[in-house]
Design a protein around this motif. Sequence first.
Motif, PDB file in Angstrom:
ATOM      1  N   VAL A 294       0.846  -1.205   0.000  1.00 33.14           N
ATOM      2  CA  VAL A 294       0.000   0.000   0.000  1.00 33.14           C
ATOM      3  C   VAL A 294       0.883   1.258   0.000  1.00 33.14           C
ATOM      4  O   VAL A 294       0.484   2.314   0.509  1.00 33.14           O
ATOM      5  CB  VAL A 294      -1.014   0.014   1.170  1.00 33.14           C
ATOM      6  CG1 VAL A 294      -2.208  -0.865   0.864  1.00 33.14           C
ATOM      7  CG2 VAL A 294      -0.380  -0.416   2.476  1.00 33.14           C
ATOM      8  N   SER A 295       2.101   1.097  -0.540  1.00 33.50           N
ATOM      9  CA  SER A 295       3.044   2.216  -0.722  1.00 33.50           C
ATOM     10  C   SER A 295       3.387   2.971   0.556  1.00 33.50           C
ATOM     11  O   SER A 295       3.668   4.160   0.519  1.00 33.50           O
ATOM     12  CB  SER A 295       2.501   3.210  -1.765  1.00 33.50           C
ATOM     13  OG  SER A 295       2.230   2.537  -2.948  1.00 33.50           O
ATOM     14  N   LEU A 296       3.350   2.289   1.685  1.00 36.67           N
ATOM     15  CA  LEU A 296       3.784   2.949   2.924  1.00 36.67           C
ATOM     16  C   LEU A 296       5.304   3.041   2.960  1.00 36.67           C
ATOM     17  O   LEU A 296       5.870   3.885   3.643  1.00 36.67           O
ATOM     18  CB  LEU A 296       3.263   2.169   4.150  1.00 36.67           C
ATOM     19  CG  LEU A 296       1.758   2.297   4.421  1.00 36.67           C
ATOM     20  CD1 LEU A 296       1.303   1.285   5.464  1.00 36.67           C
ATOM     21  CD2 LEU A 296       1.389   3.710   4.863  1.00 36.67           C
ATOM     22  N   VAL A 297       5.963   2.107   2.258  1.00 41.94           N
ATOM     23  CA  VAL A 297       7.419   2.128   2.096  1.00 41.94           C
ATOM     24  C   VAL A 297       7.715   1.722   0.642  1.00 41.94           C
ATOM     25  O   VAL A 297       6.817   1.243  -0.059  1.00 41.94           O
ATOM     26  CB  VAL A 297       8.136   1.131   3.050  1.00 41.94           C
ATOM     27  CG1 VAL A 297       8.053   1.570   4.500  1.00 41.94           C
ATOM     28  CG2 VAL A 297       7.597  -0.289   2.876  1.00 41.94           C
ATOM     29  N   ALA A 298       8.969   1.917   0.227  1.00 36.43           N
ATOM     30  CA  ALA A 298       9.336   1.527  -1.140  1.00 36.43           C
ATOM     31  C   ALA A 298       9.444   0.004  -1.232  1.00 36.43           C
ATOM     32  O   ALA A 298       9.726  -0.657  -0.225  1.00 36.43           O
ATOM     33  CB  ALA A 298      10.668   2.172  -1.502  1.00 36.43           C
ATOM     34  N   GLU A 299       9.232  -0.541  -2.433  1.00 35.64           N
ATOM     35  CA  GLU A 299       9.434  -1.981  -2.686  1.00 35.64           C
ATOM     36  C   GLU A 299      10.820  -2.383  -2.190  1.00 35.64           C
ATOM     37  O   GLU A 299      11.774  -1.624  -2.374  1.00 35.64           O
ATOM     38  CB  GLU A 299       9.417  -2.269  -4.189  1.00 35.64           C
ATOM     39  CG  GLU A 299       8.104  -2.295  -4.923  1.00 35.64           C
ATOM     40  CD  GLU A 299       7.084  -3.275  -4.414  1.00 35.64           C
ATOM     41  OE1 GLU A 299       7.484  -4.346  -3.891  1.00 35.64           O
ATOM     42  OE2 GLU A 299       5.891  -2.969  -4.537  1.00 35.64           O
ATOM     43  N   GLY A 300      10.914  -3.523  -1.580  1.00 36.24           N
ATOM     44  CA  GLY A 300      12.222  -4.026  -1.168  1.00 36.24           C
ATOM     45  C   GLY A 300      12.665  -3.551   0.213  1.00 36.24           C
ATOM     46  O   GLY A 300      13.710  -3.972   0.700  1.00 36.24           O
ATOM     47  N   ALA A 301      11.857  -2.707   0.849  1.00 33.35           N
ATOM     48  CA  ALA A 301      12.224  -2.227   2.197  1.00 33.35           C
ATOM     49  C   ALA A 301      12.201  -3.390   3.180  1.00 33.35           C
ATOM     50  O   ALA A 301      11.378  -4.300   3.069  1.00 33.35           O
ATOM     51  CB  ALA A 301      11.256  -1.147   2.647  1.00 33.35           C
ATOM     52  N   VAL A 302      13.129  -3.391   4.107  1.00 30.11           N
ATOM     53  CA  VAL A 302      13.213  -4.427   5.145  1.00 30.11           C
ATOM     54  C   VAL A 302      13.253  -3.691   6.480  1.00 30.11           C
ATOM     55  O   VAL A 302      14.206  -2.966   6.752  1.00 30.11           O
ATOM     56  CB  VAL A 302      14.499  -5.273   4.950  1.00 30.11           C
ATOM     57  CG1 VAL A 302      14.657  -6.284   6.091  1.00 30.11           C
ATOM     58  CG2 VAL A 302      14.467  -5.996   3.610  1.00 30.11           C
ATOM     59  N   LEU A 303      12.198  -3.823   7.269  1.00 28.75           N
ATOM     60  CA  LEU A 303      12.167  -3.066   8.530  1.00 28.75           C
ATOM     61  C   LEU A 303      11.205  -3.701   9.531  1.00 28.75           C
ATOM     62  O   LEU A 303      10.322  -4.483   9.160  1.00 28.75           O
ATOM     63  CB  LEU A 303      11.807  -1.605   8.269  1.00 28.75           C
ATOM     64  CG  LEU A 303      10.373  -1.184   7.920  1.00 28.75           C
ATOM     65  CD1 LEU A 303      10.326   0.330   7.701  1.00 28.75           C
ATOM     66  CD2 LEU A 303       9.775  -1.902   6.761  1.00 28.75           C
ATOM     67  N   SER A 304      11.397  -3.403  10.805  1.00 29.62           N
ATOM     68  CA  SER A 304      10.530  -3.974  11.840  1.00 29.62           C
ATOM     69  C   SER A 304       9.230  -3.173  11.899  1.00 29.62           C
ATOM     70  O   SER A 304       9.152  -2.054  11.346  1.00 29.62           O
ATOM     71  CB  SER A 304      11.230  -3.892  13.197  1.00 29.62           C
ATOM     72  OG  SER A 304      11.295  -2.539  13.613  1.00 29.62           O
ATOM     73  N   ALA A 305       8.235  -3.732  12.584  1.00 32.22           N
ATOM     74  CA  ALA A 305       6.945  -3.041  12.716  1.00 32.22           C
ATOM     75  C   ALA A 305       7.142  -1.694  13.412  1.00 32.22           C
ATOM     76  O   ALA A 305       6.541  -0.691  13.026  1.00 32.22           O
ATOM     77  CB  ALA A 305       5.965  -3.924  13.481  1.00 32.22           C
ATOM     78  N   GLN A 306       7.997  -1.684  14.424  1.00 32.04           N
ATOM     79  CA  GLN A 306       8.272  -0.446  15.156  1.00 32.04           C
ATOM     80  C   GLN A 306       8.941   0.590  14.242  1.00 32.04           C
ATOM     81  O   GLN A 306       8.561   1.765  14.252  1.00 32.04           O
ATOM     82  CB  GLN A 306       9.167  -0.774  16.366  1.00 32.04           C
ATOM     83  CG  GLN A 306       9.333   0.361  17.362  1.00 32.04           C
ATOM     84  CD  GLN A 306       7.992   0.858  17.941  1.00 32.04           C
ATOM     85  OE1 GLN A 306       7.113   0.054  18.240  1.00 32.04           O
ATOM     86  NE2 GLN A 306       7.833   2.177  18.042  1.00 32.04           N
ATOM     87  N   GLU A 307       9.887   0.139  13.415  1.00 30.53           N
ATOM     88  CA  GLU A 307      10.543   1.063  12.475  1.00 30.53           C
ATOM     89  C   GLU A 307       9.544   1.587  11.435  1.00 30.53           C
ATOM     90  O   GLU A 307       9.594   2.754  11.056  1.00 30.53           O
ATOM     91  CB  GLU A 307      11.715   0.355  11.762  1.00 30.53           C
ATOM     92  CG  GLU A 307      12.920   0.182  12.670  1.00 30.53           C
ATOM     93  CD  GLU A 307      13.925  -0.861  12.161  1.00 30.53           C
ATOM     94  OE1 GLU A 307      15.017  -0.924  12.738  1.00 30.53           O
ATOM     95  OE2 GLU A 307      13.633  -1.625  11.202  1.00 30.53           O
ATOM     96  N   LEU A 308       8.632   0.712  11.040  1.00 29.80           N
ATOM     97  CA  LEU A 308       7.605   1.120  10.078  1.00 29.80           C
ATOM     98  C   LEU A 308       6.739   2.233  10.666  1.00 29.80           C
ATOM     99  O   LEU A 308       6.409   3.219  10.003  1.00 29.80           O
ATOM    100  CB  LEU A 308       6.756  -0.094   9.687  1.00 29.80           C
ATOM    101  CG  LEU A 308       5.545   0.169   8.794  1.00 29.80           C
ATOM    102  CD1 LEU A 308       5.959   0.777   7.447  1.00 29.80           C
ATOM    103  CD2 LEU A 308       4.756  -1.118   8.554  1.00 29.80           C
ATOM    104  N   LEU A 309       6.383   2.048  11.917  1.00 29.72           N
ATOM    105  CA  LEU A 309       5.574   3.045  12.630  1.00 29.72           C
ATOM    106  C   LEU A 309       6.264   4.409  12.589  1.00 29.72           C
ATOM    107  O   LEU A 309       5.644   5.433  12.275  1.00 29.72           O
ATOM    108  CB  LEU A 309       5.447   2.568  14.079  1.00 29.72           C
ATOM    109  CG  LEU A 309       4.361   3.142  14.953  1.00 29.72           C
ATOM    110  CD1 LEU A 309       3.001   2.836  14.365  1.00 29.72           C
ATOM    111  CD2 LEU A 309       4.460   2.517  16.349  1.00 29.72           C
ATOM    112  N   GLU A 310       7.553   4.396  12.881  1.00 34.55           N
ATOM    113  CA  GLU A 310       8.312   5.648  12.893  1.00 34.55           C
ATOM    114  C   GLU A 310       8.437   6.238  11.492  1.00 34.55           C
ATOM    115  O   GLU A 310       8.323   7.442  11.295  1.00 34.55           O
ATOM    116  CB  GLU A 310       9.694   5.427  13.521  1.00 34.55           C
ATOM    117  CG  GLU A 310       9.588   5.313  15.039  1.00 34.55           C
ATOM    118  CD  GLU A 310      10.686   4.472  15.659  1.00 34.55           C
ATOM    119  OE1 GLU A 310      11.783   4.412  15.080  1.00 34.55           O
ATOM    120  OE2 GLU A 310      10.429   3.872  16.722  1.00 34.55           O
TER     121      GLU A 310
END
Length: 332
Positions: A294-310
């Motif tokens: 849903v385009s919250l981050v770029a394709e291929g991003a690798v991150l934790s749920a907490q990092e996503l929140l930030e």
Amino acid sequence: MSKKLKFVALLEKERESLGAGVIGRYAPSPTGHLHRGNLFAALMAWLQCRLAGGQFFLRFEDLDRPRVRSNSLDSILQDLQWLGLNWDAAPGELEDSFISQSKRKFIYDAALAYLGDQQKIFSCRCSRKDIAFAVSAPHQRTQEGLIYPGTCRSLSKNESFKACVWRYRVPESDVVFTDEVSGIYRQSLARDVGDFVLRRADGVYAYQFVVVVDDILMGVTDVVRGADLLESTPRQIELFHSLGGGVPRFWHVPLLCDAHGVRLSKRNGTKSISSLREAGERAEVLVGQLAASVSLVAEGAVLSAQELLEEIGTLNHFRQKLQQAPGAINHL
Ligand code: GLU
């Protein structure tokens, strides 16, 4: 104490105990292992709630006993922990950190009696065959079956039977609401749904009813779930009003689909999260993939749920991305 007073007392207790903040929830049915589609809805619910600084509760919708799988609950808890979706201790629950609907029958009994006192429900003894016979036009059908033709609506109490279905008497007026993701939605309960079932003849309460009783008593302010439930929402809004609860905001998020546009499900062979976990998949990879869909981050991003929140930062940004996303997302 009458049953009616009991439900009113439960409502009052809920009002006293809950603060003014946002309350979100994830409400899985423990009928099997979670797959990506389920976990996507869980991630979206968690993100919305945490971005709003809210409390996030977990509720197992386990009333349909024959469909409940004994190892499913533990596997769901493990999946959520693995993905980093933490939850808060459920209100009034002493044994577990979550709510299980199977322990709450007495609450649903009280809520049904409350609606009964307001003449909002009626007992019905029609079989499926009777309904099919009474329904003349073939278009009188919903996703769940034929629209009830109203046969038992005006039966007086002593004509009704003990082992009967309890139905909600739907009003003539339309229900209109604004979904935070998909905008204005309008439905005529009388024309499109009919008098729907709250309790089956075998005594099992229906999803449409218990979900509202629980959301009221848990103080839920924001319901975030898959877009397949959008068309159930007007029924639930009607019940929120009749049960005296505040209507929450609704966020119906896109459904993840396979390459043919078919919604991911156990039936079409979608891999379970537990099998991905056991195969050594990293949670950060999955979080990145789900968020990128849903385009919250770029394709291929690798991150934790907490990092996503930030990374998302604000609730407005989150809402905008969901509003721009297509209703069904191809996700393998
Ligand atoms: N138990 C439902 C499901 O697993 C979700 C119900 C809801 O979020 O209202 O699809």
